[in-house]
Design an enzyme around this catalytic site. Structure first.
Site, PDB file in Angstrom:
ATOM      1  CD  GLU A 201      34.599   7.345 -20.039  1.00  0.00           C
ATOM      2  OE1 GLU A 201      34.008   8.430 -20.266  1.00  0.00           O
ATOM      3  OE2 GLU A 201      35.324   6.771 -20.872  1.00  0.00           O
ATOM      4  CD  GLU A 244      26.447  -1.917  -5.978  1.00  0.00           C
ATOM      5  OE1 GLU A 244      25.536  -1.096  -5.795  1.00  0.00           O
ATOM      6  OE2 GLU A 244      27.462  -1.990  -5.256  1.00  0.00           O
ATOM      7  CE1 TYR A 245      20.534   0.737  -8.551  1.00  0.00           C
ATOM      8  CE2 TYR A 245      22.878   1.222  -8.642  1.00  0.00           C
ATOM      9  CZ  TYR A 245      21.641   1.388  -8.049  1.00  0.00           C
ATOM     10  OH  TYR A 245      21.519   2.199  -6.953  1.00  0.00           O
ATOM     11  CB  THR A 308      23.515  -5.521   5.520  1.00  0.00           C
ATOM     12  OG1 THR A 308      24.728  -5.479   6.279  1.00  0.00           O
ATOM     13  CG2 THR A 308      23.305  -6.931   5.030  1.00  0.00           C
TER      14      THR A 308
END
Length: 310
Positions: A201, A244-245, A308
């Site tokens: 959020e 991601e992560y 990249t």
């Protein structure tokens, strides 16, 4: 000539602006890239390269052409075929006359800003001196609230556009106001790509949000069903997943989630893309990399997009 050129062709040479120069190609189009020297003016460059100054100004979209900066790059393109607009002409009629497309005319004439607004006496570039170098796919990410003039001016140069971004909460897909953006893409024959991310959020990539989804197969099935229905309803032509992560312990589950989503899309003939952090080794440390298993993901998607830019 103070010219920095790119993509050298064969050994042939030709004359430009009274000086001998090798032809160079960028994206299949012959061009020169002139690096501004002390004393250069646009008028002098137009004479030097043998192109109309108006064309030089349009191609470089200079805010203030009277104030060139030493070291500035000026693109010089060489039209091979032009059309001078007559009363009653439209981009469609010009395209028909020269066996090309309206989209190509818009690409060749950026000053049109994606509009069919032409006037008698205007010179339209139908074709640039070029040598095709193969196909190129160009994608752009865009927020649904993108400026409409910017969108219209950019669409002629795109193969795909990806509205950013659909989010989720467990098995729920959070709606995105993407109708106008998707419809504009479809009208321009640009493929809209559905984008799914693990943004929370607060617009941050959340490892916890991804973890909760990836450990629950029922939530995954519900989310995939909602994705497919949205893709069908909106007219999306592919899906791009950008998690991601991801935690290291979630790497295998992530690849399995992608495989499930791909199976749902394959029946519709639609590709699945995974946006991936660019790893240099399988065991590369770091929060961006540890949950990304290139080997497993390669078996679960149709294409990979390596991010990249960082």
């Amino acid at each position: 000539m103070g010219g920095l050129r790119a993509a050298r062709s064969a050994k042939t040479t030709h004359k430009r602006g009274g000086a001998e120069a090798a032809p160079y190609i960028i994206g299949g189009i012959f061009m020169d890239i002139h690096v501004v020297q002390p004393g250069d003016t646009m008028y002098r460059l137009a004479q030097q390269y043998g192109v109309p100054m108006e064309r030089l100004l349009q191609d470089n979209q200079l805010e203030n052409p009277s104030q060139l900066v030493v070291g500035q790059a000026i693109v010089v393109q060489y039209p091979e075929l032009t059309h001078t607009v007559r009363a009653g002409d439209s981009l469609y009629s010009i395209a028909q006359m020269h066996n090309t497309t309206v989209a190509q005319l818009l690409r060749n004439n950026p000053a049109l800003q994606g509009r069919d607004l032409i006037y008698p006496g205007q010179v339209i570039v139908v074709k640039y001196a070029s040598r095709p170098r193969g196909p190129l796919t160009v994608n752009a990410y865009a927020y649904p609230y993108i400026d409409r003039d910017l969108l219209r001016a950019t669409l002629p140069y795109l193969s795909q556009i990806t509205p950013f971004t659909y989010r989720f909460d467990e098995g729920e897909l959070i709606p995105l106001r993407d109708e106008a953006l998707v419809n504009a893409a479809l009208q321009s024959r640009v493929a809209p790509i559905f984008h799914l991310s693990n943004l929370d959020e607060e617009e941050r990539f959340s490892a916890q949000l991804a973890h909760e989804l990836l450990e629950d197969e029922e939530d995954q099935r519900e989310l995939i069903g909602r994705i497919v229905r949205t893709v069908d309803r909106r007219g999306y032509q592919g899906v791009d997943v950008d998690f991601e992560y991801i935690r290291a312990e979630d790497g295998e589950n992530y690849a399995q989630f992608l495989a499930r989503l791909r199976r749902a899309l394959t029946s519709r003939g639609l590709p699945l893309i995974a946006a991936l952090a660019p790893k240099t080794s399988a065991d590369q440390p770091g929060r961006l990399y540890e949950g990304i298993d290139y080997h497993l993901i390669a078996q679960s998607v149709d294409f990979a997009l390596l991010m990249t830019y960082g």
